[in-house]
Design an enzyme around this catalytic site. Structure first.
Site, PDB file in Angstrom:
ATOM      1  N   GLY B  19      10.070  -4.363   0.506  1.00  0.00           N
ATOM      2  CA  GLY B  19      10.205  -2.484   0.794  1.00  0.00           C
ATOM      3  C   GLY B  19      11.827  -2.389   1.164  1.00  0.00           C
ATOM      4  O   GLY B  19      12.433  -3.008   2.018  1.00  0.00           O
ATOM      5  N   ASP B  43      11.373  -4.001  -4.190  1.00  0.00           N
ATOM      6  CA  ASP B  43      10.913  -2.721  -4.240  1.00  0.00           C
ATOM      7  C   ASP B  43      10.672  -2.178  -5.327  1.00  0.00           C
ATOM      8  O   ASP B  43      11.619  -2.255  -6.154  1.00  0.00           O
ATOM      9  CB  ASP B  43      11.843  -1.882  -3.357  1.00  0.00           C
ATOM     10  CG  ASP B  43      11.328  -0.513  -2.700  1.00  0.00           C
ATOM     11  OD1 ASP B  43      11.367  -0.222  -1.583  1.00  0.00           O
ATOM     12  OD2 ASP B  43      10.751  -0.023  -3.678  1.00  0.00           O
ATOM     13  N   ASN B 113       2.605   1.444   2.278  1.00  0.00           N
ATOM     14  CA  ASN B 113       1.181   1.750   1.973  1.00  0.00           C
ATOM     15  C   ASN B 113       0.383   0.616   2.333  1.00  0.00           C
ATOM     16  O   ASN B 113       0.828  -0.664   2.493  1.00  0.00           O
ATOM     17  CB  ASN B 113       0.743   2.265   0.738  1.00  0.00           C
ATOM     18  CG  ASN B 113       1.312   1.037  -0.436  1.00  0.00           C
ATOM     19  OD1 ASN B 113       0.487   0.215  -0.631  1.00  0.00           O
ATOM     20  ND2 ASN B 113       2.749   0.945  -0.983  1.00  0.00           N
ATOM     21  N   ASP B 115      -2.262  -0.751   0.883  1.00  0.00           N
ATOM     22  CA  ASP B 115      -2.553  -1.638  -0.210  1.00  0.00           C
ATOM     23  C   ASP B 115      -1.764  -2.854  -0.230  1.00  0.00           C
ATOM     24  O   ASP B 115      -1.992  -3.949  -0.349  1.00  0.00           O
ATOM     25  CB  ASP B 115      -2.507  -0.933  -1.274  1.00  0.00           C
ATOM     26  CG  ASP B 115      -3.755  -0.674  -2.221  1.00  0.00           C
ATOM     27  OD1 ASP B 115      -4.972  -0.746  -1.485  1.00  0.00           O
ATOM     28  OD2 ASP B 115      -3.868  -0.633  -3.243  1.00  0.00           O
ATOM     29  N   CYS B 168     -19.369  18.510  -1.287  1.00  0.00           N
ATOM     30  CA  CYS B 168     -19.973  20.039  -1.032  1.00  0.00           C
ATOM     31  C   CYS B 168     -19.026  20.616  -0.094  1.00  0.00           C
ATOM     32  O   CYS B 168     -18.671  22.024  -0.238  1.00  0.00           O
ATOM     33  CB  CYS B 168     -21.269  19.927  -0.489  1.00  0.00           C
ATOM     34  SG  CYS B 168     -21.757  19.347   0.895  1.00  0.00           S
TER      35      CYS B 168
END
Ligand SMILES: [Zn+2]
Lengths: 322, 642
Positions: B19, B43, B113, B115, B168
């Site tokens: 990163g 990155d 993130n 993941d 819904c």
């Protein structure tokens, strides 16, 4: 504020931080004028943070030329003799900082901080000093206090892996959120001189040991006519002697100032870059809080020691300020 | 400063940073200043304007370039003699395998993130390389140390799952603005501009209304030669007018709810006015898609303004028109991107019109963008502090100074006078499915759920696997890879569509499945338990995975942090931050959690939690044990040589 809107460019650039502190705080920041002195690693970190945040202007004072020590924790100075030869630290840092955010005016003021008069200081909203002597610190703090305009005063220093921040916002009014409501609050600060004059004996027992240790070093440098940071392991016996005298004078148990801590503080006075980053970050945040008048500001000392990893706030104020 | 030992540990270290964003820029700078000589940085991102307020190694002129490469060049200006190796790539790429990770002494994460964090955690465990993990959001941050077998791994505590909403609520009964955003982004935007083959619940109004899909397809399809203006109005009237009318006809739904109001374009805009909308020529002198903007076309400037129904309607129609006229080639492939101005405009307008219909307060584009894009609140100062703390921990790790490892929290409101709060790392969770071998339990309807559901919802989404392989005993049910022959690929594709109990090697209650990821060198076992019914509201996936850790319970939670009084609600976050300012197991844990209530994540801070194991020295006594004593005093007293 006066309802001026941020420009499109500002909104795009500051998008992420406006989500943290709001558009109103961002407008106040863009009108704030800040003076800093002592362009070493910690101040470099601080300057980066507030220039990125989008303050109105930043004025740098430091006429020293580049030395190996000055470079050691300062990422604002390119390591290239062709670039830095013949320029002062303030000039070099100014060149780099201008680049960080074209919307902030960055400039250099030459001269000795303690020789500037009230008129000079009254141009600023915030004054931040680093690596200056005990006497200079007190003097500048008093100059700021004498003006009719309220000027926030901060000092920050990093020695080895330890650091200290001092804050004097005089009478500070701010808002904060409590539950769903926004409430107004006020805090009265002590000057640096008032704060350090509080007898040690009446301080709470758990006050950071760094507070006492740094006062000992400060007094030692003052008495010996040294520049800040101009100490070495050879001075340890004299420093320990001074510590004993001060503890006696204040009726403080000597165990509050461990010899090992004083030894660390005298044997290496260089800034430790990770600690510069931490101090510069905390100080940047505090100055932003102070300018925006949002959220509880730090009152009135902050200490960090990488050895135990704690970042502690201490309130050391005289009775008028507490 | 540094002791000789410390100095040589730093000099000899080879570190991997993952990163180069908010934390990454700060970290790379601090590592270089601290004397690190051999730094590798991965990155996949390129630089964007909204990065420039904190990612200080980047300038306006770098927008669009690789973060890893630009960061390297910027740092070499003040430390030219060190080696920085940039990789403009995804850390999940297969060349970053276990052997790649093994070459490093420590891995430092500055990721945005969940993941990728989980992926790196697994590779570090497999390669047995220490990991220093970090995250920030607003003024909050944390740094943790993960050493295989010694401290908990990144996944020892369950992470709060990304918030999902019952279908819904989104399709029929929104009550909050975020519901309208999800509808506008995931349903309407996807329907109009995304992959037409994707399943889409846009017209599912209630459980009984799935039959009219033929009619519906026609509505969203632009007819040959249909005037774009007319098409836009047809879509508008269908989703904000007709669909609401249909929903209203189901009286049962509205017994205890406020009835929405159908909105038709003719009621909001007069025909002449919208005709004039299309002054596209003046704003589209350039053909760069990213500069196409409905706001610009309509002369609207301030993203912080809250538009009325009429303005939203004009933006809606204008944005739709611009997509079809200026970006037609992308239609069918678009996914929502928070940096796509036109997409943000469309979604803001659509969400606001829907909100108006349901009596929900309207929001500005700035706010809507934050919600739709899960934008993290990020400031430079917190990132700088966290980067400093990462380097301090990294140096301890390099010296194998085990006793002094700390996880540190950066808090907004001091607890026990502390703004930076060190806590001793926790031991590995013995039932962690990642770093221990405890099997998981999956409750699922084996007669109804397909293997595809299991792969998508459990193996990928929940377990975070990248290249999974699924085995039942010795029978391979599924795998992903480049080296499979056609017959196998066809076979696995067929398996995906089968319900579990009808697989070649049937999966029923009592079956144990083994799921592996060869790249992550990670595998776990899952015991299957058949269950007939699931609660649609609470268990929308139709399956429940459990078994590795107790649910988080934190005393005294629910104190909302005010982000300097500015944002009344924090937004769901997913950048240099924290799904991750993590939560606690039952006891002995901590203080910050980011929970997600209906899409608003409130960072919560627990003050003065007595259970908090903050390391405190023995300042309570005047008697201080000096270092060198060999007593079992608290680790914080033990000298760590800086
Ligand atoms: Zn684990």
């Amino acid at each position: 504020m006066d309802g001026e809107e941020l420009t499109e460019q500002e909104t795009a650039l500051y998008d992420r931080q406006i989500r943290v502190w709001g558009a109103d705080a961002q407008r106040r920041l863009s009108k704030a004028h800040i003076l800093v002195c002592g362009m070493k690693g910690t101040i470099a970190e601080f300057c980066k943070n507030i220039v990125l945040a989008g303050i109105g202007s930043l004025t740098l004072v430091d006429d020293r030329v580049v030395t190996e020590e000055a470079l050691s924790a300062n990422f604002l100075i390119p390591l290239d003799e062709n670039v830095y030869a013949g320029k002062t630290l303030a000039e070099l840092c100014c060149d780099s900082l201008k680049d960080f955010n074209p919307m902030v005016r960055v400039s250099v003021e030459k001269g000795d901080l303690s020789s500037f008069g009230g008129e000079f200081y009254s141009k600023f909203d915030v004054v931040v000093v680093s690596c200056c002597s005990f006497t200079t610190k007190k003097l500048i703090n008093e100059k700021c206090r004498k003006l009719s305009k309220r000027i926030a005063f901060y000092s920050v220093d990093c020695r080895d892996s330890c650091g200290e921040i001092f804050v004097d916002l005089q009478l500070h009014t701010y808002s904060k959120k409590k539950l769903e409501e926004t409430i107004e609050c006020q805090l009265q600060y002590s000057s640096f001189e008032e704060a350090i004059s509080v007898p040690w004996k009446i301080l709470p027992r758990k006050v950071s040991k760094l507070y006492f240790a740094l006062r000992v070093i400060e007094r030692f440098e003052e008495a010996e006519g040294r520049n800040p940071g101009e100490v070495s392991i050879a001075d340890l016996p004299s420093v320990l002697k001074l510590k004993k005298e001060l503890c006696d004078e204040h009726s403080l148990n000597e165990s509050h100032i461990p010899d090992a801590l004083l030894e660390r503080l005298v044997s290496s006075t260089r800034e430790f870059p990770p600690v510069c980053a931490i101090l510069g970050g905390i100080l940047g945040q505090e100055v932003i809080k102070g300018i925006s008048g949002k959220g509880d500001p730090l009152k009135n000392f902050f200490f960090f020691d990488a050895m135990d990893g704690k970042g502690l706030i201490e309130d050391i104020s005289n009775s008028a300020g507490s | 400063m540094a002791s000789q030992q410390q100095f040589s540990a730093i000099k000899g270290a080879k570190v991997l940073m993952v990163g180069a964003g908010g934390i990454g820029c700060e970290l790379l700078k601090t590592l270089a200043l601290s004397g690190f000589q051999d730094i590798h940085i991965i990155d996949m991102d390129t630089i964007e304007v909204s990065n420039l307020n904190r990612q200080f190694l980047f300038r306006q002129s770098h927008v669009g370039l690789s973060k890893a490469r630009v960061a390297r060049d910027a740092v070499l200006r003040f430390r030219p003699q060190i080696s920085i190796t940039p990789y403009h790539a995804n850390v999940k790429d297969s060349n970053f395998n276990v052997d790649f990770f093994k070459q490093f002494n420590v891995v430092l994460n500055g990721l945005d993130n969940l993941d990728a964090r989980r992926h790196v955690n697994r590779l570090c465990l497999a390669a047995d390389v220490p990991l220093v993990e970090s995250g920030t959001t607003g003024f909050l941050g944390q740094v943790t140390v993960h050493i295989k077998g010694k401290t908990e791994c990144y996944e020892c505590q369950p992470k709060p799952a990304p918030k999902t909403y019952p279908v819904c609520t989104i399709t029929s009964t929104p009550t909050k603005f975020v519901h309208c955003i999800v509808w506008a982004k995931d349903l309407l935007f996807a329907k109009l501009f995304g992959d037409k083959n994707q399943e889409n619940d846009l017209n599912v109004r209630s459980s009984d209304a799935s039959s009219s899909s033929n009619h519906v397809e026609d509505v969203f399809e632009r007819r040959n030669d249909e005037d774009i203006e007319q098409y836009g109005r047809r879509v508008y009237d269908h989703v904000f007018g007709y669909n609401i009318e249909v929903a209203l006809s189901n009286e049962e739904t509205w017994k205890n709810r406020n009835r929405p109001k159908p909105i038709y374009s003719r009621d909001v805009l007069d025909n002449e006015l919208t005709r004039q909308n299309g002054n596209m020529d003046k704003n589209c002198s350039t053909n760069c898609p990213s500069s196409v903007s409905a706001m610009a076309a309509l002369g609207m400037k301030n993203p912080q303004d809250i538009w009325g129904l009429m303005e939203n309607s004009r933006i809606f129609l204008e944005a739709l028109k611009l997509f079809f006229s200026k970006r037609e080639e992308e239609i069918g492939n678009l996914t929502f991107d928070k940096d796509d101005q036109l997409a943000v405009e469309f979604v803001t307008a659509a969400a606001n019109i829907r909100a108006a219909s349901f009596g929900i307060p309207l929001h500005s584009l700035f706010e809507a963008k934050g919600i739709a894009g899960n934008i993290v609140h990020a400031v430079a100062t917190t990132n700088a502090v966290i980067a400093g703390l990462i380097v301090i921990e990294a140096i301890k790790v390099l010296q194998n100074d085990t006793k002094n490892y700390r996880m540190t929290y950066c808090v907004e409101h001091p607890a026990r006078k502390m703004l930076l709060m060190p806590v001793e790392p926790f031991e590995p969770n013995k039932s962690c499915y990642v770093c221990s071998e405890t099997p998981l339990l999956l409750e699922i309807n084996t007669h109804r759920a397909k293997l595809r559901d299991f792969v998508d919802k459990i193996v990928k989404a929940t377990l975070g696997m990248n290249l999974p392989l699924i085995m039942h005993g010795s029978a391979l049910l599924y795998e992903v890879g480049d080296d499979l022959d056609e017959a196998m690929v066809a076979n696995y594709a067929a398996n995906l569509e089968k319900v579990l109990s009808e697989l070649p090697s049937p999966v029923t209650g009592g079956t144990m499945l083994t799921v592996e990821d060869l790249q992550q060198e990670f595998s776990c076992n899952i015991n299957i338990k058949h269950r007939e019914e699931f609660d649609e509201e609470k268990e929308p996936d139709g399956m429940v995975l459990s078994g590795w850790a107790p649910p988080p319970t934190v005393e005294g939670a629910n104190k909302t942090i005010d982000n300097a009084g500015s944002t009344s609600e924090a937004l769901p976050v997913e950048a240099e931050k924290s799904e991750e300012i993590e939560t606690a197991p039952g006891k002995k844990r901590k203080l910050i959690e980011v929970s997600k209530n209906d899409g608003t994540s409130n960072a919560e801070e627990i003050k003065k939690n007595e259970k908090l194991q903050v390391l405190d020295d023995d300042d309570d006594d005047d008697l201080v044990i000096l270092d060198g004593g060999d007593l079992g005093f608290s680790p914080s007293k033990k000298k760590c040589q800086w």
